[in-house]
Scaffold this motif. Structure first.
Motif, short mmCIF file in Angstrom:
data_model
loop_
_atom_site.label_atom_id
_atom_site.label_comp_id
_atom_site.label_asym_id
_atom_site.label_seq_id
_atom_site.Cartn_x
_atom_site.Cartn_y
_atom_site.Cartn_z
N GLU A 138 -51.67 34.89 -8.67
CA GLU A 138 -51.66 35.87 -7.75
C GLU A 138 -52.56 36.61 -6.57
OE1 GLU A 138 -51.67 41.12 -9.57
OE2 GLU A 138 -51.32 39.03 -11.13
N ARG A 139 -53.82 36.24 -6.75
CA ARG A 139 -54.84 36.42 -5.26
C ARG A 139 -55.18 34.86 -5.50
NH1 ARG A 139 -56.42 41.35 -4.61
NH2 ARG A 139 -54.78 43.59 -5.14
N ALA A 140 -54.36 34.46 -4.36
CA ALA A 140 -54.70 33.00 -4.41
C ALA A 140 -56.94 33.20 -2.82
CB ALA A 140 -54.23 32.12 -3.26
N ASP A 141 -57.20 32.04 -3.19
CA ASP A 141 -58.64 32.40 -2.48
C ASP A 141 -58.43 30.95 -1.30
OD1 ASP A 141 -61.95 32.58 -2.68
OD2 ASP A 141 -61.14 30.18 -2.31
N LEU A 142 -59.20 31.25 -0.35
CA LEU A 142 -58.78 30.44 0.47
C LEU A 142 -58.71 28.88 0.25
CD1 LEU A 142 -57.41 29.89 3.45
CD2 LEU A 142 -60.26 30.16 4.25
N LEU A 143 -60.46 28.37 0.01
CA LEU A 143 -60.90 27.51 -0.84
C LEU A 143 -60.42 26.83 -1.79
CD1 LEU A 143 -64.88 28.09 1.49
CD2 LEU A 143 -61.79 26.35 1.96
N ARG A 144 -61.65 27.76 -3.10
CA ARG A 144 -60.65 27.51 -3.91
C ARG A 144 -59.53 27.10 -4.82
NH1 ARG A 144 -61.10 32.35 -6.57
NH2 ARG A 144 -59.23 32.35 -7.18
N ASP A 145 -58.41 28.13 -3.68
CA ASP A 145 -56.96 27.48 -4.00
C ASP A 145 -56.59 26.26 -3.24
OD1 ASP A 145 -56.66 28.41 -6.42
OD2 ASP A 145 -57.03 30.80 -5.75
N ARG A 146 -57.53 25.88 -2.03
CA ARG A 146 -56.80 24.63 -1.06
C ARG A 146 -56.01 25.61 -0.13
NH1 ARG A 146 -57.02 19.55 -5.35
NH2 ARG A 146 -59.00 19.54 -6.14
N LEU A 147 -55.52 26.71 0.05
CA LEU A 147 -54.68 26.99 0.77
C LEU A 147 -54.88 26.60 2.39
CD1 LEU A 147 -54.69 30.76 0.39
CD2 LEU A 147 -53.81 29.09 -1.08
N LEU A 148 -55.96 25.58 2.61
CA LEU A 148 -55.66 24.39 4.04
C LEU A 148 -55.07 24.00 4.02
CD1 LEU A 148 -59.50 25.54 5.25
CD2 LEU A 148 -57.92 26.39 6.06
N THR A 149 -54.88 23.09 2.68
CA THR A 149 -53.96 22.81 2.37
C THR A 149 -52.60 21.75 3.40
OG1 THR A 149 -53.37 22.14 -0.09
CG2 THR A 149 -55.48 21.08 0.94
N LEU A 150 -51.85 23.58 3.21
CA LEU A 150 -50.98 24.50 3.37
C LEU A 150 -50.43 25.53 4.56
CD1 LEU A 150 -48.28 23.42 2.07
CD2 LEU A 150 -47.60 25.78 0.95
N LEU A 151 -50.95 24.66 5.76
CA LEU A 151 -50.79 25.27 7.08
C LEU A 151 -49.35 25.56 8.16
CD1 LEU A 151 -54.70 24.40 8.28
CD2 LEU A 151 -53.62 26.62 7.05
N THR A 152 -48.38 25.34 7.27
CA THR A 152 -47.39 24.98 7.55
C THR A 152 -46.69 26.42 8.02
OG1 THR A 152 -45.71 24.71 5.91
CG2 THR A 152 -46.09 22.96 7.29
N PRO A 153 -45.61 26.82 8.96
CA PRO A 153 -44.99 28.82 9.15
C PRO A 153 -44.62 29.46 7.80
CG PRO A 153 -44.04 27.08 10.29
CD PRO A 153 -44.92 26.20 9.79
N HIS A 154 -44.28 27.89 6.74
CA HIS A 154 -43.01 28.51 5.54
C HIS A 154 -43.93 29.64 4.80
CE1 HIS A 154 -42.03 24.58 7.91
NE2 HIS A 154 -40.46 24.82 7.11
N LYS A 155 -43.67 30.61 5.07
CA LYS A 155 -44.45 31.81 4.04
C LYS A 155 -43.34 32.93 4.84
CE LYS A 155 -48.91 29.23 4.36
NZ LYS A 155 -47.86 28.07 4.83
N LEU A 156 -43.62 33.96 3.48
CA LEU A 156 -43.53 35.58 3.79
C LEU A 156 -44.44 35.77 3.85
CD1 LEU A 156 -40.26 36.17 2.55
CD2 LEU A 156 -41.68 37.47 0.59
N TYR A 157 -44.36 36.80 4.96
CA TYR A 157 -45.09 37.77 5.66
C TYR A 157 -44.51 38.78 5.79
CZ TYR A 157 -46.97 33.72 7.25
OH TYR A 157 -46.91 31.22 7.82
N ARG A 158 -45.82 40.12 4.81
CA ARG A 158 -44.68 41.53 5.19
C ARG A 158 -45.20 41.92 6.97
NH1 ARG A 158 -46.61 45.25 1.58
NH2 ARG A 158 -48.55 44.26 0.86
N ARG A 159 -43.53 42.31 7.01
CA ARG A 159 -43.84 42.64 8.43
C ARG A 159 -45.37 43.75 9.14
NH1 ARG A 159 -40.87 46.73 11.65
NH2 ARG A 159 -39.73 47.01 9.86
N GLU A 160 -45.64 44.85 8.52
CA GLU A 160 -46.77 45.80 8.30
C GLU A 160 -47.59 45.03 8.69
OE1 GLU A 160 -46.87 48.48 5.98
OE2 GLU A 160 -45.26 50.44 6.10
#
Length: 658
Positions: A138-160
């Protein structure tokens, strides 16, 4: 009605590769009025512009932006994000494909968690699996959850969120520019949510232009500037720096483009060395595995010759994952494995004993002028934490799930050093392996990834067919059986399409039992239904002469589900001199005939002139094409004979009809 999601797709001369993408975005389960698709064309000249315009003419939720040629998808993304009307924006590439319910599920989850960014589960062909999708977050952490291993743009971004933070891609830009955009978004987002239990997007093959070393260096500097601006000095920033030190610098110095080709080698080396001296201090080496520490030391010392020597010596280092036992426990598939990392020639990676219980990594070749201090070459802690992970991959969709494992490290003497082996068990419960849900039907490959001492490697599990029995998973009436590829790699099949297919999958485990004037061919049967299964015949065809065949009725003996495989037994008469209906010297390809349909089995039967019969490994054979008898084939070679036959047949049809 308000637009919930805008899908942005940059396009340039996709040819047929965009078909799946276009179809997937038009066939979403979300109501068309609730989402829009924006295609940003980068000056294509293959006709895609007319095709997209035709779609937009009949689909009110499709827009096409015709832009001038820039050679990069970045401008198209920026323009499309600027005109998007959706509450959220999803970034897609032209060869990717969305699942039908992807937008609906991602939007609902993003609203539920109030996410600025939502990462929907991706499937990426043969790429290594990402630990991000082990579970929902629900609330991922940048390092703990290894978000840096997925840096492609395929994501849903809030436009605001995109507008408030003025987030945009560097134009033009390459791979590192994409990573800069995503990294900045990660660091500024309040909530990043991971949707792992639903596949959202299948990534297609992406043709990357050849990257200029100087451009790569400049874009990496820009990315590091973003990190410096967003993150205070300290361990968090150092760990982020170490990620790009590994992935964007040191791994490039061992890639095939750098090692095997001298093109741009000097420019790459010079650019990366200057960057390392300025931006990657030695304190970051503590976050690197030992072989990358050595590579970093050689790079700082300017030893291109030694870097190449080390990279060539380590090429071919791989994982060996051997199946030791295979059994069923309470409806679950359990594997006992032995795993270790080996050199290209098959010798285990060895470590040097140090002190009472310590281990030192030793380069595979002597390196001139480099004496790594013992504290930097020490791998004792890393070796004690050596482990393996087991994951399954769907052969058709590429979907990946991790399996629960238990493992332990064993040390043993090998020549003048110590070898590390990791042994353990992995458990596959087809009723819950998909993040608590049942596995989809189909063929699943079994892979192992190991972290051990100095290296990380992955491979398929290999071994001979130890256990060919199948069972009904947890009494759910879904048949699960093991299978082996043509290269001896283990997999699992959930719900085979037919009784015959289940036998084909385990047919590499076939055996023969010779008698005086006949031989019994025995093929394992993973599961025999209570009805006993349909009648079956074993057909043997001579490999060199498809018209020679032997048809033998087969007896199917049931086994014990989950404990003992059944058997298909066919009695085949033998003779050392060829005679119709007898097995004679030569290679014979087996087929299983069930209900007047034939499938090739994955072995062949060979008979020597001395009468010895044996089973040999082979891929499944297709039914041979029809061939005329020998006399007719020779007659058809006579000049003019084919034309004469055609004339004769024409006359016969014309004057004998009716």
């Amino acid at each position: 009605m308000d637009v919930k999601v805008s899908v942005v797709v940059p396009v340039y001369n996709p040819g047929d590769t965009a078909d799946a993408c276009i179809r997937s975005v038009l066939e979403q389960s979300m109501v068309p009025e609730e989402y829009e698709v924006i295609f940003a064309d980068d000056g294509s000249d293959d006709g895609i512009q007319l095709r997209l315009d035709a779609i937009a003419a009949v689909r009110s939720n499709v827009r096409v932006l015709h832009l001038g040629r820039t050679g990069s998808p970045m401008r198209g993304r920026n323009v499309a994000m600027a005109v998007a009307r959706g509450e959220y924006v999803y970034l897609l590439n032209q060869a990717d494909r969305l699942e039908r319910a992807a937008l609906e599920r991602m939007y609902a989850r993003a609203v539920e968690t109030d996410a600025d960014i939502l990462i929907g589960r991706l499937v990426d062909g043969q790429a290594p699996p990402s630990k991000i999708f082990e579970r929902n977050r629900e609330r991922a952490d940048l390092l703990r959850d290894r978000l840096l291993t997925l840096l492609t743009p395929h994501k849903l971004y809030r436009r605001e969120f995109l507008d408030a933070e003025a987030l945009a891609f560097t134009d033009p830009g390459g791979l590192m520019a994409e990573q800069t955009f995503v990294t900045r978004a990660y660091l500024r987002a309040k909530v990043v949510t991971v949707l792992a239990d639903q596949v959202c997007c299948h990534l297609g093959e992406r043709c990357e232009p050849e990257e200029d070393p100087y451009v790569h260096g400049a874009e990496l500097r820009e990315l590091l500037d973003v990190v410096d601006y967003e993150v205070l000095p300290g361990q968090r920033r150092d760990r982020m720096y170490a990620h790009w030190f590994r992935t964007a610098v040191l791994r490039r110095l061992a890639g095939s483009d750098f090692v095997l080709s001298s093109k741009d080698r000097a420019a790459t080396f010079t650019t990366l060395r200057e960057l390392v001296v300025q931006r990657f201090p030695p304190r970051l080496d503590r976050y690197l595995p030992v072989h990358l520490r050595v590579r970093a030391a050689l790079l700082r010392a300017g030893r291109l010759d030694q870097l190449l020597l080390l990279a060539q010596a380590m090429r071919g280092t791989r994982l060996r994952a051997e199946l030791k036992d295979l059994l069923w426990e309470d409806g679950a598939f359990t594997m006992e494995l032995s795993v270790e990392i080996v050199r290209a020639g098959g010798d285990p990676v060895r470590f040097v004993p140090h002190g009472d219980d310590g281990l030192i990594w030793e380069p595979p070749v002597p390196l001139d002028g480099l004496a790594l201090p013992p504290e930097q070459a020490d791998v004792t802690h890393a070796a004690s934490r050596a482990r393996f992970e087991v994951y399954i991959r769907h052969e058709d969709t590429g979907l990946i799930y991790f399996l629960p494992v238990t493992c332990s490290v064993t040390r043993s003497r090998h020549r003048n050093g110590i070898r590390l082996q990791v042994t353990g068990r992995a458990r596959l419960d087809a009723a819950s392996a998909a993040l608590g849900a049942p596995l989809p039907s189909g063929l699943w490959e079994i892979h192992v990834r190991m972290y051990g001492g100095a290296n990380q490697a992955r491979a398929r599990v290999t071994g001979s067919p130890l256990n060919c029995t199948g069972t009904l998973a947890n009494h759910s009436e879904r048949l699960v059986i093991p299978w082996w590829s043509d290269r001896g790699e283990l997999g699992v099949c959930v719900e085979p399409r037919s009784f015959a297919e289940s036998i084909v999958l385990v047919s590499p485990g076939a055996t023969v039992t010779p008698q005086r004037d006949h031989v019994f061919v025995v093929v394992p049967v993973p599961y025999v239904p209570p009805s006993g299964g349909p009648p079956a015949e074993l057909v043997l065809r001579r490999a060199s002469r498809g018209e020679h065949e032997i048809c033998a009725p087969a007896l199917v003996e049931p086994g014990v589900p989950g404990q003992l495989a059944g058997r298909l037994i066919a009695k085949v008469p033998t003779r050392r001199i060829y005679r119709e209906g007898f097995l004679a010297p030569g290679d014979w390809r087996p087929f299983l005939r069930v209900e007047d349909r034939e499938v090739g089995l994955r072995f062949k039967v060979g008979m020597s002139f001395g009468g010895r019969v044996e089973v040999r490994a082979a891929v499944a054979a297709g039914r041979p094409a029809f061939r005329y008898p020998l006399f007719k084939r020779v007659a058809l070679r006579i000049p003019g004979i084919r034309n004469a036959i055609r004339v004769t047949r024409t006359v016969q049809r014309r004057y004998t009809a009716g």
